[in-house]
Scaffold this active site. Structure first.
Site, PDB file in Angstrom:
ATOM      1  N   TYR A 144       0.854  -1.206   0.000  1.00  0.00           N
ATOM      2  CA  TYR A 144       0.000   0.000   0.000  1.00  0.00           C
ATOM      3  C   TYR A 144       0.889   1.255   0.000  1.00  0.00           C
ATOM      4  CZ  TYR A 144      -2.442   3.747   2.611  1.00  0.00           C
ATOM      5  OH  TYR A 144      -2.922   4.954   3.044  1.00  0.00           O
ATOM      6  N   LYS A 148       1.533   4.386  -2.553  1.00  0.00           N
ATOM      7  CA  LYS A 148       1.294   5.783  -2.139  1.00  0.00           C
ATOM      8  C   LYS A 148       2.502   6.644  -2.546  1.00  0.00           C
ATOM      9  CE  LYS A 148      -1.787   7.347   0.005  1.00  0.00           C
ATOM     10  NZ  LYS A 148      -3.085   7.896  -0.508  1.00  0.00           N
TER      11      LYS A 148
HETATM   12  N1  LIG Z   1      -6.804   6.692   7.581  1.00  0.00           N
HETATM   13  C1  LIG Z   1      -5.538   7.016   7.816  1.00  0.00           C
HETATM   14  O1  LIG Z   1      -5.038   6.897   8.940  1.00  0.00           O
HETATM   15  C2  LIG Z   1      -4.706   7.583   6.715  1.00  0.00           C
HETATM   16  C3  LIG Z   1      -5.204   7.718   5.427  1.00  0.00           C
HETATM   17  N2  LIG Z   1      -4.414   8.261   4.435  1.00  0.00           N
HETATM   18  C4  LIG Z   1      -4.949   8.451   3.081  1.00  0.00           C
HETATM   19  O2  LIG Z   1      -6.136   9.214   3.191  1.00  0.00           O
HETATM   20  C5  LIG Z   1      -7.038   8.884   2.135  1.00  0.00           C
HETATM   21  C6  LIG Z   1      -8.415   8.625   2.726  1.00  0.00           C
HETATM   22  O3  LIG Z   1      -8.329   7.551   3.648  1.00  0.00           O
HETATM   23  P1  LIG Z   1      -9.593   7.044   4.450  1.00  0.00           P
HETATM   24  O4  LIG Z   1     -10.646   8.077   4.437  1.00  0.00           O
HETATM   25  O5  LIG Z   1      -9.085   6.495   5.713  1.00  0.00           O
HETATM   26  O6  LIG Z   1     -10.037   5.815   3.520  1.00  0.00           O
HETATM   27  P2  LIG Z   1     -11.500   5.260   3.180  1.00  0.00           P
HETATM   28  O7  LIG Z   1     -11.303   3.839   2.748  1.00  0.00           O
HETATM   29  O8  LIG Z   1     -12.451   5.513   4.282  1.00  0.00           O
HETATM   30  O9  LIG Z   1     -11.936   6.147   1.930  1.00  0.00           O
HETATM   31  C7  LIG Z   1     -11.492   5.941   0.620  1.00  0.00           C
HETATM   32  C8  LIG Z   1     -12.687   5.960  -0.320  1.00  0.00           C
HETATM   33  O10 LIG Z   1     -12.217   5.743  -1.663  1.00  0.00           O
HETATM   34  C9  LIG Z   1     -13.075   4.778  -2.278  1.00  0.00           C
HETATM   35  N3  LIG Z   1     -12.419   4.110  -3.388  1.00  0.00           N
HETATM   36  C10 LIG Z   1     -11.539   3.080  -3.339  1.00  0.00           C
HETATM   37  N4  LIG Z   1     -11.204   2.701  -4.577  1.00  0.00           N
HETATM   38  C11 LIG Z   1     -11.882   3.503  -5.437  1.00  0.00           C
HETATM   39  C12 LIG Z   1     -11.955   3.570  -6.846  1.00  0.00           C
HETATM   40  N5  LIG Z   1     -11.299   2.726  -7.654  1.00  0.00           N
HETATM   41  N6  LIG Z   1     -12.744   4.522  -7.411  1.00  0.00           N
HETATM   42  C13 LIG Z   1     -13.464   5.360  -6.615  1.00  0.00           C
HETATM   43  N7  LIG Z   1     -13.429   5.323  -5.269  1.00  0.00           N
HETATM   44  C14 LIG Z   1     -12.651   4.406  -4.690  1.00  0.00           C
HETATM   45  C15 LIG Z   1     -13.381   3.844  -1.137  1.00  0.00           C
HETATM   46  O11 LIG Z   1     -14.443   2.962  -1.414  1.00  0.00           O
HETATM   47  P3  LIG Z   1     -14.432   1.501  -0.714  1.00  0.00           P
HETATM   48  O12 LIG Z   1     -14.484   1.741   0.771  1.00  0.00           O
HETATM   49  O13 LIG Z   1     -15.608   0.817  -1.262  1.00  0.00           O
HETATM   50  O14 LIG Z   1     -13.113   0.865  -1.110  1.00  0.00           O
HETATM   51  C16 LIG Z   1     -13.686   4.823  -0.019  1.00  0.00           C
HETATM   52  O15 LIG Z   1     -15.007   5.294  -0.090  1.00  0.00           O
HETATM   53  C17 LIG Z   1      -6.416   7.693   1.415  1.00  0.00           C
HETATM   54  O16 LIG Z   1      -5.763   8.161   0.261  1.00  0.00           O
HETATM   55  C18 LIG Z   1      -5.394   7.163   2.398  1.00  0.00           C
HETATM   56  O17 LIG Z   1      -4.308   6.558   1.723  1.00  0.00           O
HETATM   57  C19 LIG Z   1      -3.148   8.698   4.707  1.00  0.00           C
HETATM   58  C20 LIG Z   1      -2.618   8.579   5.963  1.00  0.00           C
HETATM   59  C21 LIG Z   1      -3.339   8.006   7.057  1.00  0.00           C
END
Ligand SMILES: NC(=O)C1=CN([C@@H]2O[C@H](COP(=O)(O)OP(=O)(O)OC[C@H]3O[C@@H](n4cnc5c(N)ncnc54)[C@H](OP(=O)(O)O)[C@@H]3O)[C@@H](O)[C@H]2O)C=CC1
Ligand SMILES: CC(C)=CCC[C@@H](C)[C@H]1CC[C@H]2C3=C(CC[C@]12C)[C@@]1(C)CCC(=O)C[C@@H]1CC3
Length: 345
Positions: A144, A148
């Site tokens: 992952y 990133k």
């Molecule tokens: N949470 C954390 O602690 C951290 C998060 N991040 C980054 O922050 C961002 C948000 O994270 P977070 O809110 O926790 O993650 P979530 O999984 O809650 O949100 C991501 C969203 O993107 C959707 N998604 C995934 N694949 C696709 C696709 N192919 N097309 C359209 N939508 C898609 C997911 O759907 P579905 O759930 O159905 O897959 C989900 O709704 C990410 O980029 C993550 O890498 C960075 C550092 C720390």
């Protein structure tokens, strides 16, 4: 000749807007008077002022309608880090991000704000007050994170001030808050299975946990400061609570707040790491016969037993960032928001 209507600067799109961070971002943008187009693979809510577009970001035809008349795009979609589907990370975070950039250019979007991660520089060994000039991890802790890194490079390299396409990356760390589907649920599940009795190492390792509203604040500041003459173009910014805390104190505060006992017995870091490595190897070898997902993966043990906290001085100086919610208040609001995960519920 038809004149192209310049998109309103108060109209934006949030890719991944149904997710944990994405939805908090959408809510704050609405409060600040933006109209928001949400693009996500699933629709998890409805709100006035939000237009939903359901689709896969790897498909330009799905994505383009969501970017119509939009000047600013936030890209915070990613598969969950807990997935072990390498192909999916590659497809969504690398190829999908290329599609996002291409689609932004086609749609005439002027600004793209990426949600990256502070872990792009983490190799499983101590980072104390890490700044943005640390090199990308040569040995990232998991696939992952590997994707990133590639994603962040693609977005920052696409920044072109002459063409008027401006990009910036926000690197949060350990996001927590109401509706988080990972941190608190994993912690409570581990406690309910009686596996939260042990502290890995001496328990003094400091880590950043960042309340989700502070992460949102960092994104909006970056978006609003992103102009062709601004020094923030094409750069990454750490966004944290600026209050590193002992990993095990944070876990204990959340657990105790929800009515569970805090971990108290110490285990040596190298012993647990070695066992986790062994289990991981075993799971890999036995995969064709039996499938099991160990709680203690080497990656999780490294996250739980090392220092990893970051300086957000660059964000303070160049974005005017200051956390809005303290760690204490963030933890209290988070604990309150999970009545169904309380002991005995
Ligand atoms: N949470 C954390 O602690 C951290 C998060 N991040 C980054 O922050 C961002 C948000 O994270 P977070 O809110 O926790 O993650 P979530 O999984 O809650 O949100 C991501 C969203 O993107 C959707 N998604 C995934 N694949 C696709 C696709 N192919 N097309 C359209 N939508 C898609 C997911 O759907 P579905 O759930 O159905 O897959 C989900 O709704 C990410 O980029 C993550 O890498 C960075 C550092 C720390
Ligand atoms: C700071 C940071 C990057 C947090 C990210 C969130 C998750 C990676 C953590 C949330 C709950 C954590 C957790 C463990 C490892 C890291 C998390 C999954 C353990 C599995 C570590 C070993 C244990 O003793 C149990 C822990 C449960 C909670």
């Amino acid at each position: 000749m038809a004149t192209r209507v310049r998109p309103s600067s108060k109209r934006c799109a949030v890719i991944g807007g149904s997710g944990f961070l994405g939805r908090h971002l959408v809510e704050k943008l609405l409060e600040r008077g933006y109209s928001v187009s949400v693009f996500d693979i699933r629709q998890s809510y409805e709100l006035p002022g939000v237009t939903f577009h359901q689709g896969d970001l790897c498909d330009e035809q799905d994505l383009l309608p969501a970017l119509k008349d939009v000047s600013l795009v936030f890209h915070c979609a990613s598969p969950a880090p807990a997935s072990d589907d390498r192909g999916l990370f590659e497809r969504v975070n690398i190829q999908g991000t290329r599609i996002v950039i291409q689609s932004c250019l086609k749609a005439g979007v002027q600004k793209l704000v990426l949600t990256s991660s502070a872990s792009v520089v983490f190799e499983g060994t101590d980072i104390k007050n890490g700044r943005e000039d640390l090199p990308y991890a040569r040995k990232p802790i998991d696939y992952y994170t590997e994707t990133k890194i590639q994603q962040e490079k693609l977005v920052l390299e696409a920044c072109d001030q002459e063409k008027g396409f401006l990009t910036v990356a926000i690197r949060p760390h350990g996001i927590f808050g109401p509706r988080d589907p990972q941190l608190v649920p994993i912690l409570v599940d581990t406690a309910r299975r009686g596996k939260m009795k042990f502290i890995i190492g001496d328990g003094t390792n400091l880590v950043d946990f960042t309340f989700v509203e502070n992460v949102v604040h960092g994104h909006i500041l970056a978006a609003e400061r992103l102009r062709s003459d601004s020094p923030i173009c094409g750069k990454p910014y750490h966004i944290t609570n600026d209050e590193p805390i002992k990993f095990w104190d944070f876990m204990s505060e959340v657990l105790v707040g929800l009515g569970y006992a805090a971990p108290r017995y110490h285990l040596p870091y190298s012993l647990v790491y070695g066992l986790a490595l062994l289990l991981w190897l075993l799971a890999l070898i036995l995969r064709p016969l039996v499938s099991f997902k160990p709680t203690f993966t080497p990656m999780r043990v490294a996250l739980a037993g090392t220092h990893h906290y970051y300086s957000c001085d660059r964000a303070k100086q160049e974005l005017g960032y200051k956390p809005l919610v303290s760690l204490k208040e963030g933890i209290a609001r988070t604990v309150e928001s999970y009545p169904h995960l309380r002991q005995g519920a």
